[in-house]
Enzyme design. Structure first.
Site, PDB file in Angstrom:
ATOM      1  N   LYS A  26      58.568  -7.407  42.310  1.00 26.92           N
ATOM      2  CA  LYS A  26      59.188  -6.265  42.991  1.00 26.92           C
ATOM      3  C   LYS A  26      59.110  -5.087  42.041  1.00 26.92           C
ATOM      4  O   LYS A  26      59.916  -4.949  41.126  1.00 26.92           O
ATOM      5  CB  LYS A  26      60.649  -6.601  43.304  1.00 26.92           C
ATOM      6  CG  LYS A  26      61.220  -5.918  44.532  1.00 26.92           C
ATOM      7  CD  LYS A  26      61.182  -4.404  44.508  1.00 26.92           C
ATOM      8  CE  LYS A  26      62.328  -3.789  43.744  1.00 26.92           C
ATOM      9  NZ  LYS A  26      62.178  -2.312  43.607  1.00 26.92           N
ATOM     10  N   GLU A  44      65.994  -7.948  30.354  1.00 27.92           N
ATOM     11  CA  GLU A  44      65.483  -6.991  29.360  1.00 27.92           C
ATOM     12  C   GLU A  44      66.090  -5.646  29.726  1.00 27.92           C
ATOM     13  O   GLU A  44      65.633  -4.993  30.663  1.00 27.92           O
ATOM     14  CB  GLU A  44      63.947  -6.917  29.434  1.00 27.92           C
ATOM     15  CG  GLU A  44      63.233  -8.226  29.119  1.00 27.92           C
ATOM     16  CD  GLU A  44      63.027  -8.453  27.633  1.00 27.92           C
ATOM     17  OE1 GLU A  44      63.524  -7.647  26.820  1.00 27.92           O
ATOM     18  OE2 GLU A  44      62.373  -9.440  27.288  1.00 27.92           O
ATOM     19  N   CYS A  66      62.854   1.755  26.776  1.00 27.91           N
ATOM     20  CA  CYS A  66      64.023   0.924  26.440  1.00 27.91           C
ATOM     21  C   CYS A  66      64.220   0.876  24.938  1.00 27.91           C
ATOM     22  O   CYS A  66      65.339   0.898  24.449  1.00 27.91           O
ATOM     23  CB  CYS A  66      63.850  -0.476  27.000  1.00 27.91           C
ATOM     24  SG  CYS A  66      62.305  -1.239  26.482  1.00 27.91           S
ATOM     25  N   GLU A  97      73.025   5.115  26.138  1.00 24.88           N
ATOM     26  CA  GLU A  97      71.591   5.319  26.360  1.00 24.88           C
ATOM     27  C   GLU A  97      71.394   6.546  27.257  1.00 24.88           C
ATOM     28  O   GLU A  97      71.946   6.610  28.349  1.00 24.88           O
ATOM     29  CB  GLU A  97      70.988   4.091  27.034  1.00 24.88           C
ATOM     30  CG  GLU A  97      69.488   4.181  27.183  1.00 24.88           C
ATOM     31  CD  GLU A  97      68.895   2.988  27.918  1.00 24.88           C
ATOM     32  OE1 GLU A  97      69.406   2.644  28.993  1.00 24.88           O
ATOM     33  OE2 GLU A  97      67.917   2.422  27.404  1.00 24.88           O
TER      34      GLU A  97
HETATM   35  P1  NAD Z   1      67.192   0.071  37.417  1.00 29.21           P
HETATM   36  O1  NAD Z   1      68.028  -1.049  36.937  1.00 29.21           O
HETATM   37  O2  NAD Z   1      67.781   1.095  38.264  1.00 29.21           O
HETATM   38  O3  NAD Z   1      65.914  -0.494  38.239  1.00 29.21           O
HETATM   39  C1  NAD Z   1      65.070  -1.491  37.716  1.00 29.21           C
HETATM   40  C2  NAD Z   1      64.524  -2.315  38.862  1.00 29.21           C
HETATM   41  O4  NAD Z   1      65.614  -2.987  39.489  1.00 29.21           O
HETATM   42  C3  NAD Z   1      63.829  -1.509  39.953  1.00 29.21           C
HETATM   43  O5  NAD Z   1      62.696  -2.230  40.416  1.00 29.21           O
HETATM   44  C4  NAD Z   1      64.878  -1.451  41.046  1.00 29.21           C
HETATM   45  O6  NAD Z   1      64.336  -1.322  42.337  1.00 29.21           O
HETATM   46  C5  NAD Z   1      65.544  -2.812  40.897  1.00 29.21           C
HETATM   47  N1  NAD Z   1      66.887  -2.901  41.455  1.00 29.21           N
HETATM   48  C6  NAD Z   1      67.785  -1.906  41.659  1.00 29.21           C
HETATM   49  N2  NAD Z   1      68.902  -2.393  42.226  1.00 29.21           N
HETATM   50  C7  NAD Z   1      68.720  -3.718  42.387  1.00 29.21           C
HETATM   51  C8  NAD Z   1      69.527  -4.776  42.905  1.00 29.21           C
HETATM   52  N3  NAD Z   1      70.749  -4.570  43.379  1.00 29.21           N
HETATM   53  N4  NAD Z   1      69.030  -6.029  42.891  1.00 29.21           N
HETATM   54  C9  NAD Z   1      67.797  -6.276  42.390  1.00 29.21           C
HETATM   55  N5  NAD Z   1      66.990  -5.319  41.901  1.00 29.21           N
HETATM   56  C10 NAD Z   1      67.439  -4.047  41.895  1.00 29.21           C
HETATM   57  O7  NAD Z   1      66.581   0.652  36.088  1.00 29.21           O
HETATM   58  P2  NAD Z   1      65.698   1.932  35.939  1.00 29.21           P
HETATM   59  O8  NAD Z   1      66.539   3.149  35.970  1.00 29.21           O
HETATM   60  O9  NAD Z   1      64.575   1.849  36.921  1.00 29.21           O
HETATM   61  O10 NAD Z   1      65.100   1.674  34.474  1.00 29.21           O
HETATM   62  C11 NAD Z   1      65.712   2.159  33.360  1.00 29.21           C
HETATM   63  C12 NAD Z   1      66.455   1.094  32.587  1.00 29.21           C
HETATM   64  O11 NAD Z   1      65.598  -0.001  32.289  1.00 29.21           O
HETATM   65  C13 NAD Z   1      66.922   1.611  31.252  1.00 29.21           C
HETATM   66  O12 NAD Z   1      68.231   1.185  30.991  1.00 29.21           O
HETATM   67  C14 NAD Z   1      65.959   0.968  30.282  1.00 29.21           C
HETATM   68  O13 NAD Z   1      66.446   0.863  28.992  1.00 29.21           O
HETATM   69  C15 NAD Z   1      65.689  -0.332  30.918  1.00 29.21           C
HETATM   70  N6  NAD Z   1      64.419  -0.898  30.454  1.00 29.21           N
HETATM   71  C16 NAD Z   1      64.449  -1.974  29.609  1.00 29.21           C
HETATM   72  C17 NAD Z   1      63.283  -2.506  29.104  1.00 29.21           C
HETATM   73  C18 NAD Z   1      63.309  -3.689  28.176  1.00 29.21           C
HETATM   74  O14 NAD Z   1      62.280  -4.307  28.011  1.00 29.21           O
HETATM   75  N7  NAD Z   1      64.415  -4.035  27.553  1.00 29.21           N
HETATM   76  C19 NAD Z   1      62.059  -1.944  29.469  1.00 29.21           C
HETATM   77  C20 NAD Z   1      62.054  -0.851  30.315  1.00 29.21           C
HETATM   78  C21 NAD Z   1      63.249  -0.339  30.809  1.00 29.21           C
END
Ligand code: NAD
Length: 484
Positions: free
Chosen positions: A180, A255, A289, A386
Site C-alpha cells: 500500500k 519504522e 526519517c 520531528e
Molecule cells: P503517515 O504515517 O501519515 O503515512 C504513512 C503510510 O501510512 C501511508 O501509506 C499512509 O497512507 C498510511 N496510513 C495512514 N493512515 C493509516 C491507517 N490508519 N492505517 C494504515 N495505514 C495508514 O506518514 P507520512 O507523513 O506519510 O510519513 C512521514 C513519517 O514517516 C515521518 O514521521 C517519518 O519519520 C516516517 N518515516 C520513517 C522511516 C523509517 O525508516 N524509520 C522512513 C520514512 C519515513
C-alpha cells in the site's frame, strides 16, 4: 501533463498480476509538489480490493511462487533489479516529479532500489536454518520459513528505497507481498510492480493497492489473511497499525520517525564534518526519517561550526525538482503548514541562517526557507519534536556527559553520529547512544543497503535492510525427530 509509469494507466491497482480499476472505480488526484499542478489520477483501492490482493497473495503461495526454490526467487529478484537499472531515467523522473525531490536525489534512490534487489537476490538462498544438539535418539533442526502474506505500508518520502528494503526482503524469503503506497506519491510503486511482472515474478507474489491510509491501509492492517506487517511512517499511524495488527496477533515492524543528533567534539575534523552536518538536515527537504535535525557542538568549536553551517545555508538553492538544485519543495501544502507551524514556534529563538528562495519559483509549489536555529534549549519543541522539513537546531554542550544527555534526551532513537578523533570516546559514545545506527566520523554511511536499520522508542522496532531483515521476514520452525 499526465505522468504514466511505464506507459501504464496510473489509476489502477495491480492484483494477481493484472492491472485493474478499483472495485468502485474511484480515483484520487496526485499533485506535483514543485508546481501545485495536477500530475495524474491514481486508484483509490477499497477494502474489497485489499481483500482480493490478500487472497491473490495466499493463492500465489499455494502456486508456482510458493513452490519456487530460493535460487529461483533470487533469479527473479535479480531480473527485477536489472529492469530497474534499465529504466532508471524514467523512474528517477517519476520520483522527482511525484515527491518533489531534486533529480540527483531521485537518481540515487533508483540506484538504491536496484541495489536492494541485487542484495536480496543474492541473499535468497543464503538464509539457512540450523541443527540443534539434543537428547540421545533425537535429531533436531530449525527451518526458516516465510510468514505467508506480508503487508507493506510505505510513506511518500522515499518510496523506491523503502519498497526495495521491505518488499525485496519479503520476496527473497518467499512471502507474497501486498503493498500500500502513500496517497501523496505512488508512481514508482506502480512502475516497480510492472517491472516485477515483466521480470517474470509469478502472479499474486506482489500486489499493489494504492489509496488512502484510512481505507486501503487500515483494511490491510486489519485483514485476517495478512501474516506480517511492515509499516514505515509516522508515530501516530504506527500506533494505530500496531493496535490493528494486535487484533490478529501478527508481528509488526515499525519504522517511524526520528530527531537524530550529530555530536561534534572539540577535537573533530570540522572540515570533514561540515558537508554532513548540513546535508543530513536538508536532503529531501528534511523529509527524511533519519534526517539530522539536531547538531550538538562542544563549546570550543561551537562558534566556528555555527558560522560555517550558516555560510553553507546562505549558498543553498531551493527550486523545482526538475531544476535539480539543493532543496526541492515539501511534499504538499499540508506538510508546508506543519513546517511553518514549527518555524512560528521558533520566533523566540536566534535564527543563525535562512536560505533564500529563488524569485521565480512556481507559485503553487510547497516551498519553505531552510532555517538554522542557534542556542536552542533542550525543552524547546524544535529540539524535541520531528519537524520533517529543512530545519536544524544547533545546541552547545560542555562535556561528554552533557552531550549524551542531550543526544538521548528525546523519545526517539533512530540514528546518531559522533565526530571526534579520540578513539576511546568513539567507543564510549557508540555504546551509550540510544539509536539503531551510530556513525563515527560520518553520517549515513552512504545509505547502506547492507546495514541493518531501525529504531528504538518512538522510532519503532524491528530491523529492515541488510541480511538482518531476512530474519524479520521469516519465522522459525523447530523439527524434533525421535528415531532412537
Ligand atoms: P503517515 O504515517 O501519515 O503515512 C504513512 C503510510 O501510512 C501511508 O501509506 C499512509 O497512507 C498510511 N496510513 C495512514 N493512515 C493509516 C491507517 N490508519 N492505517 C494504515 N495505514 C495508514 O506518514 P507520512 O507523513 O506519510 O510519513 C512521514 C513519517 O514517516 C515521518 O514521521 C517519518 O519519520 C516516517 N518515516 C520513517 C522511516 C523509517 O525508516 N524509520 C522512513 C520514512 C519515513
Amino acid at each position: 501533463m499526465t505522468l504514466r509509469p511505464l506507459d501504464l494507466d496510473p489509476a489502477q491497482c495491480f492484483i494477481n498480476g493484472i492491472w485493474q480499476d478499483s472495485s468502485g472505480g474511484e480515483t484520487l488526484a496526485l499533485t506535483d509538489p514543485s508546481t501545485g499542478a495536477a500530475l495524474c489520477q491514481i486508484a483509490r483501492a477499497s477494502a474489497e480490493d485489499v481483500d482480493q490482493a490478500v487472497r491473490a497473495g495466499a493463492d500465489a503461495l499455494r502456486g508456482p511462487w510458493g513452490r519456487a526454490t530460493a535460487a529461483e526467487r533470487g533469479r527473479v529478484l535479480y531480473r527485477m533489479g536489472q529492469l530497474v537499472l534499465e529504466n532508471s531515467d524514467h523512474l528517477a523522473e517519476l520520483e522527482a516529479r511525484d515527491v518533489g525531490k531534486p533529480l540527483k536525489q531521485a537518481r540515487a534512490d533508483v540506484t538504491a532500489l536496484a541495489r536492494y534487489m541485487e542484495f536480496y537476490a543474492g541473499a535468497a538462498d543464503k538464509l539457512h536454518g540450523s541443527t540443534i544438539p539434543y537428547l540421545d535418539g533425537y535429531t533436531v533442526y530449525a527451518l526458516r520459513e516465510p510468514h505467508g502474506v506480508t503487508g507493506h505500508i510505505v510513506p511518500w518520502n522515499y518510496p523506491m528505497q523503502i519498497i526495495g528494503r521491505s518488499v525485496g526482503a519479503a520476496l527473497a524469503t518467499g512471502n507474497a507481498a501486498v503493498l500500500k503506497p502513500a496517497e501523496e506519491a505512488c508512481l514508482t510503486a506502480l512502475a516497480f510492480a510492472e517491472l516485477a511482472r515483466r521480470a517474470g515474478l509469478p502472479a499474486g507474489a506482489l500486489n499493489v493497492v494504492p489509496g488512502l491510509g484510512s481505507e486501503a491501509g487500515a483494511a490491510l492492517t486489519a485483514h485476517p489473511g495478512v501474516n506480517h506487517i511492515s509499516f514505515t511512517g509516522s508515530v501516530g499511524v504506527g500506533r494505530l497499525v500496531q493496535q490493528s495488527a494486535g487484533q490478529n496477533l501478527v508481528p509488526v515492524t515499525l519504522e517511524l520517525g526520528g530527531k537524530s543528533p550529530q555530536i561534534v567534539f572539540d577535537d573533530a575534523n570540522v572540515d570533514a564534518a561540515l558537508p554532513f552536518l548540513v546535508n543530513a538536515g536538508i536532503q529531501n527537504a528534511g523529509q527524511t526519517c533519519s534526517a539530522s535535525s539536531r547538531i550538538l557542538v562542544q563549546r570550543g568549536v561551537y562558534d566556528q561550526v555555527l558560522a560555517r553551517m550558516a555560510a553553507r545555508y546562505a549558498q543553498l538553492r531551493v527550486g523545482p525538482a526538475v531544476d535539480d538544485l539543493d532543496v526541492g519543495p515539501l511534499i504538499s501544502e499540508r506538510q508546508k503548514a506543519v513546517v511553518e507551524g514549527f518555524l512560528a514556534q521558533g520566533s523566540d529563538l536566534e535564527v543563525a541562517a535562512r536560505a533564500s528562495l529563488a524569485q521565480n519559483l512556481p507559485t503553487g509549489g510547497a516551498y519553505v526557507q531552510p532555517t538554522l536555529f542557534a542556542d536552542v534549549p533542550q525543552a524547546h519543541p524544535l529540539a524535541r519534536d520531528e519537524v520533517f522539513g529543512p530545519v536544524q537546531v544547533v545546541m552547545a554542550f560542555e562535556d561528554e556527559a552533557e552531550a549524551l544527555a542531550l543526544a538521548n534526551g528525546t523519545g526517539y532513537g533512530l540514528v546518531a553520529s559522533v565526530w571526534t578523533s579520540d578513539g576511546a570516546r568513539q567507543m564510549r559514545m557508540a555504546k551509550a547512544l540510544r539509536a539503531g545506527q551510530v556513525f563515527i566520523n560520518n553520517y549515513g554511511a552512504g545509505g547502506g543497503v547492507e546495514l541493518p536499520f531501525g529504531g528504538t522508542g518512538l522510532s519503532g522496532h524491528g530491523r529492515e535492510k541488510g541480511f538482518e531483515a531476512l530474519y524479520g521476514f521469516s519465522t522459525l520452525k523447530t523439527v524434533a525427530a525421535l528415531h532412537g
